[in-house]
Design an enzyme around this catalytic site. Structure first.
Site, mmCIF file in Angstrom:
data_model
loop_
_atom_site.group_PDB
_atom_site.id
_atom_site.type_symbol
_atom_site.label_atom_id
_atom_site.label_comp_id
_atom_site.label_asym_id
_atom_site.label_seq_id
_atom_site.Cartn_x
_atom_site.Cartn_y
_atom_site.Cartn_z
ATOM 1 C CE LYS A 5 2.684 -1.816 -0.106
ATOM 2 N NZ LYS A 5 2.089 -1.667 1.275
HETATM 3 C C1 PLP Z 1 0.809 -1.646 1.848
HETATM 4 C C2 PLP Z 1 0.616 -1.872 3.270
HETATM 5 C C3 PLP Z 1 -0.643 -2.163 3.928
HETATM 6 C C4 PLP Z 1 -1.793 -2.408 2.780
HETATM 7 O O1 PLP Z 1 -1.586 -3.434 1.723
HETATM 8 P P1 PLP Z 1 -2.440 -3.231 0.661
HETATM 9 O O2 PLP Z 1 -1.860 -4.285 -0.350
HETATM 10 O O3 PLP Z 1 -2.225 -1.909 -0.307
HETATM 11 O O4 PLP Z 1 -3.842 -3.596 0.717
HETATM 12 C C5 PLP Z 1 -0.810 -2.312 4.912
HETATM 13 N N1 PLP Z 1 0.449 -2.452 6.087
HETATM 14 C C6 PLP Z 1 1.486 -1.991 5.459
HETATM 15 C C7 PLP Z 1 2.669 -1.789 6.417
HETATM 16 C C8 PLP Z 1 1.703 -1.607 4.005
HETATM 17 O O5 PLP Z 1 2.951 -1.206 3.701
#
Ligand code: PLP
Length: 521
Positions: free
Chosen positions: A112
């Site tokens: 993120k």
């Molecule tokens: C948010 C997240 C995901 C999923 O990503 P999306 O964009 O919501 O599909 C997978 N792994 C981790 C560690 C995340 O923080």
């Protein structure tokens, strides 16, 4: 020429990129999409030699056309700096026959950070460009990682407030501690009694509430979103797919024009959608493999063409993927409906009313870029342990879901194109699940003192339970011993940090809570 954006639920009105970033969600509840996906205007040969920051500019300028060169470059250089623990920002690591794109080297050690370290800059720039006088209130629902990354990005950014809602008991202990120890006068964190989908629906409802908008406006506030429904989250995520391909080329791992496959651990469908956009921009990606955990609503959707969220919500060791309503799928649905906003709106209304929708055969045929797979809890743990045993590499449970699915995909389909696995979190964020897995399947090598006893208390939802009997930080120490990778700062700094946020609320009382936080009642 300006690239404009329109809502997936209304083809009539268009907005500029900066307006779309500011608003987050369209007024009709739809998501903003560019009227067309732009092509890269530099060659892969040129991209090969570019830094992450240069690549970011080459990609983002194609989407965010109403930002000036100076504005965009300034946002990029402030985002991708020494907050990341490596100069390359997104390193590629070869693990056995697979390339891992490590996206967890930012300040909150999950992918993120790739978008949320730049979103505050994109947003405050957009506010200036559009002469917004009100204070911007970022409302965010989190399944664990977005919350901390958004808090870190927006803390003490003038002209903004940030309120994060997370499901109590639905995130790992490290994730929770990262959030509730967040500093900054403009930050608020609320644990809701419900799951992530409740949190996300509550946030969306507030965005769509016209009456609330008027009240806020009277008090000098306006909402925006840091969730991946915001195009300002999605666009920066396209960058690393372009970057990864160009670097594979540079290092001679692939040849000019060679197609690769990509597996993405998926929850809200934001990350993988960015990969799809990268493909449409011109990156030679063959298949996008969508990896789910036991909340396999997307796997079922790709199999059957029916999206059905009416099922049991499972708490897993990959909590950031514990999601039954993948918001960003709407952007794909809109695309495969040929940009038919009315059709898309009908399907989304069905989802809201009945929790289910079914796409037409014609639409389903346009999904051939994607392949859905999933990993059970045991398979995920096995992948972590077995990979460690054979290579010494430790991955987090989200990445392990993707690694398992990518292997199964290759075996089942005999597709031996080079595989990129998108590696989304540091194993330290999920020390309990990771140590449990190393212990069960990692062989002797994980034999840290007391490893067996440490991990045994974690059940299926072990991560989610605040204390499974063993102190979280003993597990962190054990993981450091096993992996030989130094404990990241993000974990060191929460050790012994003061809890600053203890607010909780029922899922039905999110609006009142927001008003309380903003001093409106
Ligand atoms: C948010 C997240 C995901 C999923 O990503 P999306 O964009 O919501 O599909 C997978 N792994 C981790 C560690 C995340 O923080």
């Amino acid at each position: 020429m300006n690239l404009l954006y329109k809502s997936t639920r209304n083809a009539e009105r268009t907005v500029t990129a900066s307006e779309a970033v500011l608003k987050g969600l369209a007024e009709d509840g739809g998501l903003f999409v560019p009227v067309e996906i732009p092509k890269l205007d530099v060659s892969l040969d040129e991209l090969k030699e570019m830094s992450y920051q240069e690549t970011a500019y080459a990609v983002m300028k194609r989407f965010l056309t109403d930002y000036t060169e100076e504005e965009l470059k300034s946002c990029i250089s402030r985002a991708y700096d020494d907050k990341f623990d490596t100069e390359v920002i997104a390193p590629l690591v070869k693990v056995a026959d697979t390339f891992h794109l490590e996206l967890f080297h930012g300040q909150t050690i999950a992918f993120k950070d790739m978008a949320l370290s730049i979103l505050p800059h994109l947003l405050t720039t957009a506010a200036k460009k559009n002469h917004v006088e009100k204070e911007i209130v970022i409302l965010t629902a989190t399944s664990g990682d977005t919350g901390k990354a958004a808090l870190a990005g927006f803390a003490d950014v003038p002209g903004t407030r940030i309120i994060v809602f997370y499901p109590k008991g639905g995130v790992s202990r490290v994730q929770e501690l990262q959030m509730v120890t967040q500093k900054g006068d403009n930050t608020a964190v609320v644990a809701i009694h419900g799951n992530f989908d409740n949190a996300q629906s509550g946030v969306k409802a507030m965005f769509e509430d016209k009456e609330l908008e008027r009240e806020l406006s009277g008090a000098g506030f306006q909402f925006s979103s840091a969730n991946s429904i915001n195009i300002g989250r999605l666009v920066p995520q396209i960058v690393y797919y372009v970057y990864a391909y160009a670097k594979l080329l540079k290092y001679g791992e692939i040849e000019q024009g060679e197609e690769i496959n990509v597996t993405v651990p998926t929850g809200n469908f934001g990350n993988i959608l960015a990969g799809y956009y990268a493909k449409q921009m011109g990156v030679p990606i063959a298949r996008l493999v969508c990896a789910s955990n036991e909340n396999k609503v997307l796997f079922d959707f790709f199999q059957t063409g029916t999206y059905d969220k009416n099922r049991e919500f499972v708490l897993t060791s990959s909590p950031s993927m514990d999601i039954l309503i993948s918001s960003n799928l709407e952007r794909l649905i809109y695309a495969i409906a040929g940009g038919d906003a009315k059709k898309n709106r009908e399907l989304m209304e069905n989802l809201k009313k009945n929790g289910v929708y079914e796409i037409s055969l014609e639409m389903k045929e346009k999904l051939s870029d994607f392949y859905g797979g999933y990993a059970t809890e045991e398979e995920t743990a096995r992948m972590i342990g077995e990979t460690y045993k054979s290579t010494g590499y430790v991955m987090d449970p989200h990445t392990a879901v993707a690694a398992w699915v990518s292997r199964a995909y290759r075996e089942k389909n005999g597709d031996d194109k080079k595989m990129l696995v998108v590696s989304t979190a540091s194993p330290y964020k999920f020390s309990r699940s990771v140590m449990t897995a190393l212990d069960a399947f990692g062989g002797k090598a994980s034999g840290t003192d007391g490893g067996t006893a440490l991990a045994s208390s974690a059940g299926k939802a072990g991560e989610a339970v605040a204390d499974g009997g063993v102190d979280e930080f003993s597990l962190v120490d054990a993981l450091e011993k096993a992996s030989g990778v130094e404990v990241p700062n993000a974990v060191k700094e929460i050790r012994g940090a003061k809890i600053l946020h203890a607010r909780e609320c029922d899922a039905g009382r999110m609006e009142e809570t927001v008003k309380e936080i903003l001093g409106m009642k």
